[in-house]
Design an enzyme around this catalytic site. Structure first.
Site, PDB file in Angstrom:
ATOM      1  N   GLU A 147      78.838 -12.182  -4.268  1.00  0.00           N
ATOM      2  CA  GLU A 147      79.486 -12.781  -5.442  1.00  0.00           C
ATOM      3  C   GLU A 147      78.894 -12.219  -6.745  1.00  0.00           C
ATOM      4  OE1 GLU A 147      80.435 -16.889  -5.788  1.00  0.00           O
ATOM      5  OE2 GLU A 147      80.859 -17.132  -3.654  1.00  0.00           O
ATOM      6  N   ASP A 181      76.348 -13.703   3.160  1.00  0.00           N
ATOM      7  CA  ASP A 181      76.864 -15.062   3.242  1.00  0.00           C
ATOM      8  C   ASP A 181      77.983 -15.009   4.270  1.00  0.00           C
ATOM      9  OD1 ASP A 181      78.139 -17.463   2.994  1.00  0.00           O
ATOM     10  OD2 ASP A 181      78.532 -17.323   0.841  1.00  0.00           O
ATOM     11  N   ASN A 200      79.324 -17.576   5.757  1.00  0.00           N
ATOM     12  CA  ASN A 200      80.116 -18.806   5.761  1.00  0.00           C
ATOM     13  C   ASN A 200      80.259 -19.367   7.172  1.00  0.00           C
ATOM     14  OD1 ASN A 200      80.973 -19.668   3.101  1.00  0.00           O
ATOM     15  ND2 ASN A 200      82.005 -17.684   2.946  1.00  0.00           N
TER      16      ASN A 200
END
Length: 591
Positions: free
Chosen positions: A329, A476, A478
């Protein structure tokens, strides 16, 4: 003779080149000291530039390389005459007696003591070491001297947090440059928004040297000024002075990462490697109305602002003294304008992979004293699934469910792959992977396919490019420890009965056994209680996976305590810049 020198030393040049008048006056009193003229002239370019200070203002002339020298000298002389005429009219308008008409200003160029003929072309005339004479002032000509093409201070300054200027240099090396920091002696709220110097009587006190400066609590309320001199070895260019737009503000006090830094005070010694994986929360997501009112309503609005969060992120990352940092991100502007200049100052180089049709992506940084980037093998997972023959079998199985296939292909998920060479042992490589899988809570089947593509691609890279190199896979994901993705990585196979295959409902369900292209990998930081903690959710979503046969875990840097995480209810907060927590570990790489 026209009295240019006193005027040049008693006014501050503005915008790009800004000098302290006191500093200049004192320096130029030294016997034999000349002003500097910088000429930028490169073969193949039609124009050259000539930059110098004339009558207190910076002149930047753009001329043709094949133009005769005489035209430039005449242009400079005319500029002096216009300046004198303007001063004369100004005196007359104020009722003062104007001076007598000055003599024409002599403008000449010399090299090795001989005057350069006006018929010589600019490309040949402006040689390094030549001398430009304008009236009574002489300029030492520096051709293609080191110079800053970009020089900016960050907008937000916090006490106790590193201030890292954004600098780009031409014909020089940032490692050679000289830096001096000053603070304003007394707070002054009447400064201009563009950050220019206020005047000759503005007092500044030197507070530091070095490319990065950490203001103290005593600097709160004061602006900062940086004088930076571009250099290439012993060769110097024109210095720049940068004045901060705003004053230093108080920091947030204790941050969630402060106690973690106690474990990372020093860099690890070879053959150990410190690795960080961190979702830093993209600004485009932090600033949405959903984030402010639903996801993070407990977070003070100013603490969600990018400038504020960047102060915390840069201090946190710098304090880990890592060798490899994988970030998710990452806004494109943040990578270019903030992270790259900051981490470059701390010895790390970085590469960026933006997501398709997105403004954020993945960034991998590596310590340049430890590693050299050999090659990059980044992919968009959905594109690779349909275009790379290596994934034809998986594509065929996914295509059995057209709804699921369409959902997978809409995703912009990327995989960043960097092959690094160990500078301490040339020829020894490591493959560093970084990704951020699909976020939806009911997207377990999509993430499984994405991870299947990622592992197949990584196996291909290692087999074809760096046989035998270990894999460090960060991101990440998730995915919780009971997910199919975690099982695929840690056990190398996911059975067709795994509940994630039907996670998004009957319409998008599929049933297949998915086998990893690698033997079981190890989660270097284990299975923390959570790596993401927001108001409505907390769980372990982030990982650093390694080859246990090639690397062993030496140390896992403890995560913040639950009390530290929840001091301000949840993340992000005034003391933590993201809704995720960085994973940090020291790995021993078998020699």
């Amino acid at each position: 003779m026209w009295p240019l020198l006193p005027a040049a030393l008693t006014r501050i040049p503005r915008r790009l080149f800004s000098f302290s008048p006191r500093t200049l006056t004192g320096a130029c009193r030294l016997l034999g000291r000349m002003e500097t003229a910088v000429v930028r002239c490169l073969p193949g370019e039609p124009k050259l530039t000539i930059s110098f200070c004339l009558d207190g203002s910076h002149k930047h002339m753009l001329r043709d390389q094949d133009e005769p020298l005489g035209r430039v000298l005449a242009r400079i002389s005319n500029g002096v005459a216009k300046s004198q005429d303007k001063a004369k009219k100004s005196k007359k308008n104020r009722g003062q007696q104007p001076c007598e008409a000055p003599e024409p200003t002599v403008v000449k160029l010399f090299y090795d003591g001989d005057e350069v003929a006006e018929t010589v072309l600019n490309s040949e005339a402006w040689r390094d070491g030549s001398v430009l004479q304008v009236g009574a002032v002489k300029y030492s000509v520096h051709r293609n001297a080191p110079s800053f093409t970009t020089a900016e201070l960050p907008v937000s300054l916090l006490a106790g947090f590193p201030v890292c200027p954004r600098l780009e240099i031409e014909f020089g090396d940032l490692q050679d440059c000289e830096f001096t920091w000053y603070k304003e002696n007394a707070p002054n709220t009447r400064y201009e928004a563009d950050g220019e110097s206020l005047g000759q009587d503005a007092g500044w006190t030197q507070v530091g040297s070095g490319r990065v400066h950490v203001p103290s609590n005593q600097d709160i309320g004061c602006r900062l000024k940086l004088r930076c001199t571009p250099k290439d070895g012993s060769r110097s260019g024109l210095a720049k002075e940068l004045v901060s737009v705003g004053a230093v503000e108080a920091g947030p006090g204790v941050c969630t990462f402060d106690n973690r830094h106690a474990y990372t005070v020093k860099q690890v010694e070879w053959p150990s490697v410190r690795v960080v994986s961190y979702n830093i929360l993209a600004d485009i997501y932090a600033q949405t109305e959903l984030s402010k009112t639903v996801l993070y309503p407990y977070c003070a609005p100013y603490a969600l602002e990018l400038d504020y969060r960047q102060n915390l992120i840069k201090k946190e990352l710098a304090g880990y003294n890592a060798d490899i940092i994988c970030l998710q991100e990452v806004d494109k502007g943040v990578f270019v304008d903030s992270l790259t200049p900051a981490l470059d100052a701390f010895g790390l180089d970085g590469v960026f992979k933006i997501k398709e049709k997105q403004h954020e992506g993945l960034a991998t940084f590596y310590r340049r004293s430890r590693f050299r980037l050999l090659s990059r093998h980044d992919i968009a997972l959905s594109e690779a699934l349909t275009s790379d023959p290596n994934h034809s079998e998986l594509l065929e199985r996914v295509s059995a469910n057209s709804v699921l296939k369409e959902r997978i292909l809409k995703r912009s998920t990327a995989l960043q792959v960097s092959v690094l060479e160990d500078l301490n042992k040339p020829g020894r490589m490591v493959c560093v992977a970084n990704t951020h899988l699909y976020w939806h809570p009911k997207g377990g089947n999509v993430r499984l396919v994405q991870m299947g593509v990622a592992l197949k691609h990584l196996n291909h890279v290692i087999s074809e490019v760096v046989p035998g190199a270990p894999l460090v896979f960060c991101g990440d994901f998730n995915s919780s420890p009971d997910s199919g993705v975690f099982q695929l990585l840690s056990e190398a196979v996911v059975p067709q009965q795994h509940e994630d295959w039907s996670s998004s409902g009957p319409e998008e369900s599929c049933s297949m056994e998915l086998v990893s292209a690698f033997p079981p990998l190890q989660s270097a930081c284990g299975q923390p209680a959570y790596t993401n903690y927001v108001g409505g959710f907390h769980g372990c979503l982030d990982y650093i996976f390694i080859h246990p046969d090639s690397m062993q875990v030496e140390q896992v840097i403890p995560l913040p305590t639950h009390q530290e995480v929840t001091t301000h209810e949840a993340l992000p907060s005034v003391a933590h810049p993201s809704d995720h927590i960085a994973l940090v570990c020291d790995l021993r790489w078998n020699p």
